[in-house]
Design an enzyme around this catalytic site. Sequence first.
Site, PDB file in Angstrom:
ATOM      1  N   ASP A  94       0.871  -1.168   0.000  1.00 38.13           N
ATOM      2  CA  ASP A  94       0.000   0.000   0.000  1.00 38.13           C
ATOM      3  C   ASP A  94       0.917   1.229   0.000  1.00 38.13           C
ATOM      4  OD1 ASP A  94      -2.181   1.642  -0.027  1.00 38.13           O
ATOM      5  OD2 ASP A  94      -3.227   0.616   1.593  1.00 38.13           O
TER       6      ASP A  94
HETATM    7  C1  NOJ Z   1      -4.137   3.699   0.041  1.00 35.57           C
HETATM    8  C2  NOJ Z   1      -5.288   2.766   0.256  1.00 35.57           C
HETATM    9  O1  NOJ Z   1      -5.153   2.127   1.502  1.00 35.57           O
HETATM   10  C3  NOJ Z   1      -5.430   1.713  -0.814  1.00 35.57           C
HETATM   11  O2  NOJ Z   1      -6.641   1.028  -0.614  1.00 35.57           O
HETATM   12  C4  NOJ Z   1      -5.358   2.319  -2.180  1.00 35.57           C
HETATM   13  O3  NOJ Z   1      -5.504   1.322  -3.149  1.00 35.57           O
HETATM   14  C5  NOJ Z   1      -4.043   3.040  -2.329  1.00 35.57           C
HETATM   15  N1  NOJ Z   1      -3.934   4.085  -1.324  1.00 35.57           N
HETATM   16  C6  NOJ Z   1      -3.852   3.642  -3.712  1.00 35.57           C
HETATM   17  O4  NOJ Z   1      -4.678   4.704  -3.890  1.00 35.57           O
END
Ligand code: NOJ
Length: 780
Positions: free
Chosen positions: A309
């Site tokens: 993430d």
């Molecule tokens: C953070 C989020 O936790 C995740 O779900 C998402 O896919 C990513 N950012 C990318 O935007």
Amino acid sequence: MMKKFNKSLLCLSIGVSITLAGCGSVNNKVMPEPVNSAVVSQIIWHDNKAEMDQFINELMAKMTLQEKIGQLNLLTSGWDKTGPTMSDDYQEQIKLGKVGSIFNAFTADYTRGLQKLAVEETRLGIPLLFGYDVIHGHRTIFPISLGEAASWDMQAIQDGSRVAATEAAAEGIHWTFAPMVDISRDPRWGRMSEGSGEDVFLGTAIARARVKGFQGDDLAATDTVLACAKHYAAYGAAQAGRDYHTTNMSTRELWDTYLPPFEAAVQEGVATFMTSFNELNGVPASGSEYLLDDILKQRWGFEGFVVTDYTSINEMVPHGYAKDLKHAAQLAINAGVDMDMQGSAYSDNLQQLLNEGKVSQAKIDQAVRRILEMKYRLGLFDDPYRYSDNDRQKAEIYKQDHLDAARDMARKSFVLLKNDNKVLPLSDKKSIALIGPLADSKQDMIGSWSAAGERWKRPVTVLEGLKARFGDKLKINYAKGAGYEFDHTDTTGFKDAIAAAKKSDVVVLAMGEKWNMTGEAASRVDLGFPGTQLALMKELKKLGKPMVLVLMSGRAMNLSWADDNVDAILDVWYPGTEGGHAVADVLYGDYNPSGKLPVTFPRSVGQVPIYYNMKNTGRPYDPQGAEQKYRSRYLDSPNSPLYPFGYGLSYTHFDFSEVSLSNSKLDPQGSIKASVVVTNSGDTDGEEVVQLYVQDLVGSVTRPVKELKGFKKIHLRRGESKEVIFTLTPQDLAFHRIDMSYGAEAGDFNLYIGNSSDTTNKVSFSLSADVDLLAANPAD
Ligand code: NOJ
């Protein structure tokens, strides 16, 4: 070139059958467990593997170390902001070959332009992979994922993901960061809205449906995208519901409740996995060899790639697990993270780590290979621009079929929580007061993670939908009345709202949470109505008019006051682009609500976490019992929720017969059939979700009071009856036992069939002998 998935090898077990064996978390093929490992290889990807391997071997032989490290780097473009950092120089980085994938970029033209930089300006011209959060629609936005889950309609959910993939792929996107398959039992956590709720069986079925919808059966088709099972793992169990917070749980709970949807995604052929932000039992997920290498890659045989993430490698430093970014990069690559999202941890450190012998060339090569394989499977080496197609973009986005599907999904997702005196539907009303900050607010209709859904422009509001449906037949007196911001205290709007109510037959309140009060970084300690909404409801109540609450929220809220005081409550979540039309369809009575709660609604935040398949305790509370004090209970609240999991009303009424069993003894190799006859005894046609729950009375470890083990959504015309039959096998009774082996234990069980998790429609049966699933079938 290799293109096809051979889906015939997959377990196709949801939505289409009421047979339990082979469906969801109790998949009868294999349930890997921590003692004896078992592999679920993704042999689905092995068509033409030799050809692909040869291509990638040749390509990798030409790549420098820097070019390889570049493939492991994912940067955001400036088109959308979904995290705390941005990369201003991403175009420069692409030209330098220092980035292999880009996210937060879309439209055919924009992605084509970026792709050109990679293809024409780098030495080897390796195409970029474009990712984006296409969660519940791309342009045409469907209800938020929790809302879709409330439909309990696997085909509709799969179709929704299919539409999302089709639109996204036409705008240059190859890869979605979905499905989010985190089980969540704490509505304080704002990300409950992004998943399928509290239950492992329902969540597992939905994980499968979404992966199938996004990926279709051919990754190289230009209307499919790579899916991504996230956030791995146990992110939904954040302590106190605070986002990014610590997760601590027993290995058994991890394996029985939190991992099955991820494993099902692997079985369904999901192409990628995303690590979660949280630490699990002391180890941040992005540095967890246990999660990434042992379980995902070794035991489950996952052959796609793992992305972190947003900057979660970097976050191992504040977690207190890595001493600096270099150390974090070392931990992540050795644990099994293939791609670094936005952290530059790999690009800045892998070369040095390799020189120092802390990371092997083989580790780097494996990660590069996994990523290149996905680019190959998408056909990007044949034509890097095949997804960036202006004609397809024009033809696909907001297509009428897509809008119709979104409207239908929205109607299916609505849950009727209360309907006293049949105040709904409103078709016979002459005038309504439509009141609330969510009544005419485009931005709120599509909730969080609304991708390219043009929040300010496209969504149809409740007011617009009602006007379109009722036309001149209904006088709508609209007033915003209240504010929903946390700090909103101004009550001057009450006057207009009260005046509107006074001249109307019925008051319809469009209230709840603002769209960005759920989703990432949106935890709350109070599950009530923010701003002045509740105060206005109380004022309106004094008028004595019938009141209907149309609730918008992305979590289970505290509706205690509303439940006591309004006549009808319809939970519409955030219903999507066509949401206003869908609300009108249901309020008018064109569509009979059929949604069921995928999460338990508490009476107060103090009951949280609250979920239906809890344990009984040694001192369970019986409100009718003689002993009241020394019981597991609250002094100031019932234990029971306001609305249980699986609950939802209809405009008609369904009667359930007693459960009949084909046999009250189940043998290890056998099965039994459990059935009920359901009758629509009301006066309109409707749909009902027939739910089967099991309770294992005594175990080598204690078992939940009830576990969902099957469901079937049926349509019944008024007056019609149908028999619904479930087939139960020992596999459906399996769990991780005292020694962490996976199987079912001989003994007595209760079996319930009803229309909510609080059903008491019960029979009993017994399993005649233990069933050791892995021992019997270790590597199937
Ligand atoms: C953070 C989020 O936790 C995740 O779900 C998402 O896919 C990513 N950012 C990318 O935007």
